[in-house]
Design an enzyme around this catalytic site. Structure first.
Site, PDB file in Angstrom:
ATOM      1  N   ARG A   1      47.683  53.553 100.974  1.00 21.68           N
ATOM      2  CA  ARG A   1      48.718  52.613 100.557  1.00 21.68           C
ATOM      3  C   ARG A   1      47.986  51.529  99.766  1.00 21.68           C
ATOM      4  O   ARG A   1      47.626  51.760  98.634  1.00 21.68           O
ATOM      5  CB  ARG A   1      49.451  52.053 101.787  1.00 21.68           C
ATOM      6  CG  ARG A   1      50.713  51.306 101.455  1.00 21.68           C
ATOM      7  CD  ARG A   1      51.519  50.930 102.716  1.00 21.68           C
ATOM      8  NE  ARG A   1      50.822  49.957 103.551  1.00 21.68           N
ATOM      9  CZ  ARG A   1      51.370  49.384 104.630  1.00 21.68           C
ATOM     10  NH1 ARG A   1      52.605  49.704 105.011  1.00 21.68           N
ATOM     11  NH2 ARG A   1      50.695  48.513 105.350  1.00 21.68           N
TER      12      ARG A   1
ATOM     13  N   CYS B   1      82.329  49.295 108.810  1.00 22.16           N
ATOM     14  CA  CYS B   1      82.659  48.653 107.532  1.00 22.16           C
ATOM     15  C   CYS B   1      81.553  47.666 107.167  1.00 22.16           C
ATOM     16  O   CYS B   1      80.624  47.448 107.937  1.00 22.16           O
ATOM     17  CB  CYS B   1      83.974  47.891 107.638  1.00 22.16           C
ATOM     18  SG  CYS B   1      85.280  48.790 108.458  1.00 22.16           S
ATOM     19  N   MET B   2      81.702  47.044 106.013  1.00 21.63           N
ATOM     20  CA  MET B   2      80.667  46.102 105.595  1.00 21.63           C
ATOM     21  C   MET B   2      80.587  44.920 106.564  1.00 21.63           C
ATOM     22  O   MET B   2      79.515  44.446 106.897  1.00 21.63           O
ATOM     23  CB  MET B   2      80.940  45.590 104.179  1.00 21.63           C
ATOM     24  CG  MET B   2      79.790  44.778 103.626  1.00 21.63           C
ATOM     25  SD  MET B   2      80.095  44.100 101.995  1.00 21.63           S
ATOM     26  CE  MET B   2      79.864  45.513 100.955  1.00 21.63           C
ATOM     27  N   ASP B   3      81.744  44.476 107.073  1.00 16.25           N
ATOM     28  CA  ASP B   3      81.760  43.241 107.870  1.00 16.25           C
ATOM     29  C   ASP B   3      82.392  43.404 109.250  1.00 16.25           C
ATOM     30  O   ASP B   3      82.456  42.444 110.005  1.00 16.25           O
ATOM     31  CB  ASP B   3      82.527  42.150 107.106  1.00 16.25           C
ATOM     32  CG  ASP B   3      82.221  42.190 105.638  1.00 16.25           C
ATOM     33  OD1 ASP B   3      81.029  42.065 105.310  1.00 16.25           O
ATOM     34  OD2 ASP B   3      83.147  42.385 104.830  1.00 16.25           O
TER      35      ASP B   3
ATOM     36  N   LYS C   1      56.203  38.680 109.154  1.00 16.02           N
ATOM     37  CA  LYS C   1      56.852  39.056 107.888  1.00 16.02           C
ATOM     38  C   LYS C   1      58.319  39.411 108.144  1.00 16.02           C
ATOM     39  O   LYS C   1      58.735  39.568 109.301  1.00 16.02           O
ATOM     40  CB  LYS C   1      56.108  40.249 107.276  1.00 16.02           C
ATOM     41  CG  LYS C   1      56.087  41.499 108.164  1.00 16.02           C
ATOM     42  CD  LYS C   1      55.191  42.577 107.584  1.00 16.02           C
ATOM     43  CE  LYS C   1      55.158  43.790 108.501  1.00 16.02           C
ATOM     44  NZ  LYS C   1      54.214  44.814 108.032  1.00 16.02           N
TER      45      LYS C   1
ATOM     46  N   TYR D   1      88.144  53.227 107.607  1.00 14.44           N
ATOM     47  CA  TYR D   1      87.999  53.888 106.300  1.00 14.44           C
ATOM     48  C   TYR D   1      88.028  55.399 106.455  1.00 14.44           C
ATOM     49  O   TYR D   1      87.380  55.972 107.337  1.00 14.44           O
ATOM     50  CB  TYR D   1      86.679  53.490 105.656  1.00 14.44           C
ATOM     51  CG  TYR D   1      86.722  52.123 105.013  1.00 14.44           C
ATOM     52  CD1 TYR D   1      87.652  51.837 104.011  1.00 14.44           C
ATOM     53  CD2 TYR D   1      85.835  51.138 105.402  1.00 14.44           C
ATOM     54  CE1 TYR D   1      87.691  50.584 103.422  1.00 14.44           C
ATOM     55  CE2 TYR D   1      85.859  49.887 104.812  1.00 14.44           C
ATOM     56  CZ  TYR D   1      86.793  49.616 103.822  1.00 14.44           C
ATOM     57  OH  TYR D   1      86.827  48.381 103.240  1.00 14.44           O
TER      58      TYR D   1
ATOM     59  N   HIS E   1      44.232  49.432 107.747  1.00 15.48           N
ATOM     60  CA  HIS E   1      45.492  49.653 108.469  1.00 15.48           C
ATOM     61  C   HIS E   1      45.547  51.105 108.922  1.00 15.48           C
ATOM     62  O   HIS E   1      45.206  52.015 108.166  1.00 15.48           O
ATOM     63  CB  HIS E   1      46.663  49.331 107.540  1.00 15.48           C
ATOM     64  CG  HIS E   1      47.972  49.166 108.256  1.00 15.48           C
ATOM     65  ND1 HIS E   1      48.132  48.372 109.374  1.00 15.48           N
ATOM     66  CD2 HIS E   1      49.203  49.687 108.001  1.00 15.48           C
ATOM     67  CE1 HIS E   1      49.395  48.411 109.783  1.00 15.48           C
ATOM     68  NE2 HIS E   1      50.066  49.202 108.965  1.00 15.48           N
TER      69      HIS E   1
ATOM     70  N   ARG F   1      46.264  42.379 114.703  1.00 10.18           N
ATOM     71  CA  ARG F   1      47.310  41.984 113.764  1.00 10.18           C
ATOM     72  C   ARG F   1      48.666  42.519 114.197  1.00 10.18           C
ATOM     73  O   ARG F   1      49.311  43.252 113.465  1.00 10.18           O
ATOM     74  CB  ARG F   1      46.919  42.595 112.417  1.00 10.18           C
ATOM     75  CG  ARG F   1      47.275  41.836 111.191  1.00 10.18           C
ATOM     76  CD  ARG F   1      46.642  42.516 109.991  1.00 10.18           C
ATOM     77  NE  ARG F   1      46.916  43.934 109.917  1.00 10.18           N
ATOM     78  CZ  ARG F   1      46.011  44.904 109.755  1.00 10.18           C
ATOM     79  NH1 ARG F   1      44.749  44.627 109.606  1.00 10.18           N
ATOM     80  NH2 ARG F   1      46.373  46.164 109.720  1.00 10.18           N
TER      81      ARG F   1
HETATM   82  C1  LIG Z   1      53.553  45.123 109.232  1.00 11.01           C
HETATM   83  C2  LIG Z   1      52.119  45.179 109.351  1.00 11.01           C
HETATM   84  C3  LIG Z   1      51.484  44.897 110.560  1.00 11.01           C
HETATM   85  C4  LIG Z   1      52.235  44.668 111.841  1.00 11.01           C
HETATM   86  O1  LIG Z   1      52.692  45.907 112.291  1.00 11.01           O
HETATM   87  P1  LIG Z   1      53.326  46.117 113.739  1.00 11.01           P
HETATM   88  O2  LIG Z   1      53.389  47.568 113.884  1.00 11.01           O
HETATM   89  O3  LIG Z   1      54.655  45.481 113.702  1.00 11.01           O
HETATM   90  O4  LIG Z   1      52.448  45.469 114.716  1.00 11.01           O
HETATM   91  C5  LIG Z   1      50.105  44.859 110.570  1.00 11.01           C
HETATM   92  N1  LIG Z   1      49.392  45.112 109.449  1.00 11.01           N
HETATM   93  C6  LIG Z   1      49.962  45.408 108.272  1.00 11.01           C
HETATM   94  C7  LIG Z   1      49.118  45.667 107.098  1.00 11.01           C
HETATM   95  C8  LIG Z   1      51.346  45.473 108.180  1.00 11.01           C
HETATM   96  O5  LIG Z   1      51.902  45.777 107.016  1.00 11.01           O
END
Ligand SMILES: *Cc1c(COP(=O)(O)O)cnc(C)c1O
Length: 698
Positions: A452, A635-637, A358, A587, A480, A542
Site C-alpha cells: 500500500r 431509506c436515506m433518513d 482518524k 420503497y 503496517h 498504533r
Molecule cells: C487505521 C490504521 C491503524 C489503526 O488500525 P486499527 O486496526 O484500527 O488498530 C494503524 N496503522 C495504520 C497505518 C492505519 O492506517
C-alpha cells in the site's frame, strides 16, 4: 473514577464581578486603610483583565469569527446600560456627553463596555499580526502603565507627559480600550493555541505574580506615584498564571453563572444607590453605609438577587437543538479511559501508545476522544489526513500527530505550520516533500509486503537517502501488517514475516548510523494476535479499533483484552403504524405484512451510516430492550422496524437502540457489522456526521 466537571471559568467570572463590587464599596475600609488598599487597588485589579482574557480565549478558539457577534452583543448591553443609568445621571446632574458615551462610559463602572468595543477590533488585528501584534499590544500596555500607576514617574518625561495630556482629553484614564484591554484579549487568545495548562505550575505563577504585584503596588502607593491603579507591571504575569490555573481545572460551562456575573457587574451600582436610599429611610446609615463591610455584605447579595430576578423575566428563548433529538451516538468516555488503561498496562513500559483517531475517531468524535486521551497522558496521535490533524490542533491537542495517509507535497507549509508529521509514502513523495523548501517532520513508511504505502523494505539505500534530504526531519519509521487479523496459519506466518522484515530493515538502518526515531508496527490486531511486543520492542504501538472497545468481527483472537465498547447508537421512533396483513410498506413495497403488523418508523437511515439492505441481511434493533427486525429497504433518513411481537406497542418519541444496551438487551457492534456485511471498523467510521453526539462520563 469520573470527576464532576467544575466550570471554573464561569464561576471565576462571578467572583471577579464581586471583586468589582469590592472596588466600589471598599469592604475593609472601616478596618484598615492598608488592607483596603491592598484588596481594592491591587488584588481586585485582576477582575477586569480576567473578563478580557476569557473573551480573548473563546474568540480565538473560534478563530475570531465570533468577534462581530460579541461586538454587537456588547453594544446592545452598553446601550441598555446607558438607558438604565440615565435617570441616575439626570438626578446627579451628570449630562451625557460624547466623551462619556464613546470613551469613559456614562456611569462610573460602564467604562469597560466602550473600552471593549474599541479593543475588540484592535485585538483581532493584532492577533493576525503575529509577533508584531504582541509587540504593539505590549507597547500600548507600557504606555498605559506610564499614565496609570507609574504616572508620577512617566508623566515627568517630556515627550510622554505631552502624550498623556492628549490622551486625557479623551479618556479619564489609560485604563481603556486602547492601552489596557488589547494585551489581555491577546493573552487570553494565546491559551486557545496552547496545550492544556498545568495546575501546579500555574498556581505557583499566580502566587508569585500576586506577591510581586503586592510589593509593586504598595511601594508605588507609599511613594505617591500612581495617578490611578489599574495597570501594574506584574499584572499580565499574574493574569497569565491565574488564567492558566482556571483553565487547567475548568470543566464544562455554566451559562446561568456567566449571565449572573455580567448582570452583577452591570447592576451593582444601582444596588449601591438602593442601599443608600434604604439606609436613609430606615435611619440605618451608620450601619448600612458607614460600615463598609456591612455595606459590601448587603450590596453583593442584593446585586446577585437582582441579577437572578432579571434572568427570571420572561423572554423569548432561543431554541437549541438537543443532540438526541433524532438519532445520535453516545460516547462513554469512562469506557475509553478504561480501554486505554488496559492497553497501556498490556504494552511494555518502553512502548508508547499512539492513539489512532482518524475518521473522526472511528465515528466517535475525534475532538472529545483525543481530549480525553490527552488528559490520560497520551501524547502520540495518528490521523489519516491533514485536515484531521489540523482539527485536532485547533481543539488544543498537543504532542505528536502523525498523518498516516498520503499528503500532497504542495501542503508542506501547512504540515509545518500545524506542527504535524507526514508519512513519506514512497521515495518520490519524500523527494517532493523535501523540494518544497519548508521543514517537514516525517515518519518513513516501510513496505514489508502490504504494497500500500511505503518504501520497499529491500531498498535500503533509498531509505537511507531520505534521511539526508534537506527539509525532511525523519522522526520515525514504521510499517503496517496486512494479515494480523486473520486466523489462518498462512495469515500468521505472513504477519511474522513482515515483522522480521521490518526489524531487519531497522537493524540495517541503525548499522548505517541512522537513527530511525520512533519505530512502530502493530495496529489493534497486531497487539491482539501477535501479542504486545510481537516478539520485539518497538517504540510505539498504533491501535485504533481496540481503543473504542470493539473487535473487527467475532473471530477469536490469541490475546483478547476485556474491552468495553465506547459507542452506542440510538434513534427516536418517528411514528407507529398498524399495517394489515397483505399490505406492503417502504420503497418498492419490498416488505409485505404476513400478519397484522405494528410498524415503527425510526428516524435514522442509510445517510447516517447503515446499509440500504440492512433489513434483508438480518438487521435488528432494540425496542423496549427486545430485538425487532428491520424490514423493507432502509431509506436515506428512515427505516422500518417490525414491532408486532412487543407486548406493549412502541410510541412515537421513544428511543430505539441500534448499537448498545437497552434494558436486558444488548446489540454489539460486531454483530451489527456482520448484518451490514462488513467489519466494525467500516460500520463505525461510516456513522454520518449528522448524527448527534452525546458525551457521557466526561
Ligand atoms: C487505521 C490504521 C491503524 C489503526 O488500525 P486499527 O486496526 O484500527 O488498530 C494503524 N496503522 C495504520 C497505518 C492505519 O492506517
Amino acid at each position: 473514577m469520573t470527576r464532576r466537571a467544575f466550570p471554573a471559568l464561569d464561576w471565576f467570572r462571578l467572583l471577579a464581578a464581586v471583586l468589582v463590587v469590592a472596588i466600589h464599596t471598599g469592604p475593609l475600609g472601616s478596618f484598615s486603610p492598608a488592607a483596603d488598599l491592598w484588596l481594592t487597588r491591587i488584588l481586585a485589579r485582576v477582575a477586569v483583565p480576567y473578563f478580557a482574557m476569557v473573551s480573548g480565549y473563546f474568540l480565538a478558539r473560534g478563530h475570531w469569527q465570533g468577534t462581530g457577534r460579541l461586538w454587537r452583543h456588547t453594544l446592545l448591553l452598553y446601550a441598555a446600560s446607558v438607558l438604565l443609568y440615565l435617570p441616575l445621571n439626570i438626578y446627579a446632574g451628570n449630562p451625557i456627553t460624547w466623551r462619556g458615551l464613546l470613551f469613559n462610559g456614562t456611569f462610573y463602572h460602564l467604562w469597560y463596555l466602550p473600552a471593549l468595543l474599541l479593543a475588540l477590533p484592535i485585538a483581532r488585528l493584532l492577533a493576525k499580526a503575529g509577533r508584531t501584534g504582541w509587540a504593539v499590544a505590549g507597547l500600548l500596555y507600557f504606555i498605559g502603565l506610564g499614565g496609570d500607576s507609574y504616572y508620577g514617574l512617566a508623566g515627568q518625561l517630556p515627550g510622554l507627559g505631552a502624550l498623556y495630556e492628549v490622551v486625557f482629553t479623551f479618556w479619564n484614564y489609560t485604563r481603556n480600550g486602547l492601552f489596557f484591554l488589547p494585551l489581555f484579549l491577546l493573552l487570553g487568545a494565546a491559551f486557545a493555541a496552547r496545550p492544556a495548562p498545568e495546575v501546579r505550575q500555574n498556581a505557583r505563577l499566580t502566587l508569585a505574580g500576586l506577591g510581586a504585584m503586592t510589593a509593586e503596588g504598595l511601594a508605588l502607593h507609599a511613594a505617591g506615584i500612581p495617578r490611578h491603579d489599574s495597570l501594574y507591571l506584574f499584572l499580565p504575569l499574574t493574569m497569565w498564571g491565574l488564567f492558566g490555573l482556571l483553565l487547567a481545572v475548568n470543566g464544562g460551562q455554566d451559562r446561568a453563572v456567566r449571565r449572573t456575573a455580567t448582570l452583577v457587574y452591570i447592576l451593582h451600582p444601582l444596588c449601591i444607590v438602593a442601599v443608600r436610599v434604604m439606609a436613609r429611610f430606615l435611619g440605618l446609615r451608620w450601619l448600612l453605609v458607614d460600615n463598609s463591610t456591612v455595606h459590601f455584605a448587603v450590596v453583593v447579595p442584593l446585586s446577585v438577587a437582582l441579577a437572578y430576578l432579571v434572568q427570571a423575566l420572561p423572554r423569548r428563548r432561543r431554541a437549541v437543538l438537543p443532540p438526541d433529538a433524532r438519532a445520535w451516538r453516545e460516547i462513554d468516555l469512562a469506557a475509553l479511559r478504561r480501554n486505554t488503561a488496559l492497553l497501556r498496562d498490556a504494552l511494555p513500559a518502553s512502548c508508547a501508545l499512539m492513539a489512532v483517531v482518524k475518521a473522526d475517531a472511528y465515528g466517535h468524535g475525534a475532538v472529545p476522544v483525543a481530549r480525553t486521551l490527552q488528559r490520560e497522558g497520551i501524547c502520540h496521535f495518528a490521523v489519516a489526513c491533514l485536515a484531521e490533524g489540523i482539527q485536532l490542533r485547533r481543539a488544543g491537542i498537543r504532542g505528536s500527530i502523525l498523518i498516516l495517509g498520503w499528503t500532497d507535497p504542495a501542503l508542506a507549509p501547512l504540515i509545518h505550520r500545524w506542527r504535524l508529521c507526514a508519512t513519506v509514502a514512497d521515495a518520490d513523495h519524500g523527494r517532493a516533500l523535501s523540494a518544497r523548501g519548508v521543514p517537514v517532520r516525517v515518519h518513513l513508511a516501510v513496505d514489508t509486503g502490504m504494497h500500500r504505502l511505503g518504501i520497499p523494505a529491500e531498498e535500503i539505500s533509498t531509505l537511507a537517502e531520505l534521511f539526508t534530504l534537506p527539509n525532511l526531519r525523519v522522526e520515525g519509521v514504521y510499517s503496517h501488517l496486512c494479515t494480523s487479523d486473520g486466523a489462518s496459519e498462512a495469515d500468521r506466518a505472513f504477519a511474522q514475516k513482515q515483522t522480521e522484515t521490518f526489524v531487519r530493515t531497522l537493524t540495517l538502518l541503525r548499522g548505517m548510523g541512522l537513527d530511525p526515531g520512533l519505530t512502530h508496527l502493530q495496529a489493534s490486531y497486531g497487539i491482539l494476535n501477535l501479542g504486545c511486543t510481537a516478539g520485539h520492542t518497538f517504540g510505539a504501538a498504533r491501535p485504533g479499533l481496540v481503543l473504542y472497545g470493539v473487535y473487527s468481527d467475532k473471530t477469536p483472537v490469541d490475546h483478547p483484552l476485556p474491552l468495553r465498547p465506547v459507542l452506542s447508537l440510538r434513534a427516536r421512533v418517528a411514528a407507529v403504524h398498524r399495517v394489515p396483513a397483505g399490505e406492503g410498506a417502504g420503497y418498492g413495497l419490498v416488505f409485505t405484512a404476513r400478519r397484522d403488523t405494528c410498524l415503527a418508523v425510526l428516524a435514522i437511515g442509510y445517510a447516517d451510516g447503515l446499509p440500504r439492505n440492512y433489513g434483508a441481511q438480518g438487521g435488528v434493533v432494540l425496542l423496549h430492550g427486545a430485538r425487532c427486525p428491520v424490514v423493507g429497504r432502509v431509506c436515506m433518513d428512515q427505516m422500518l422496524v417490525d414491532a408486532t411481537d412487543l407486548p406493549i406497542p412502541p410510541k412515537a418519541g421513544e428511543c430505539a437502540t441500534l448499537i448498545g444496551t437497552d434494558g436486558s438487551g444488548t446489540l454489539r457492534a460486531e454483530e451489527v457489522a456482520v448484518a451490514c456485511g462488513t467489519i466494525t471498523n467500516e460500520l463505525l467510521s461510516r456513522l454520518g456526521p449528522r448524527l448527534g453526539l452525546v458525551v457521557q462520563n466526561p
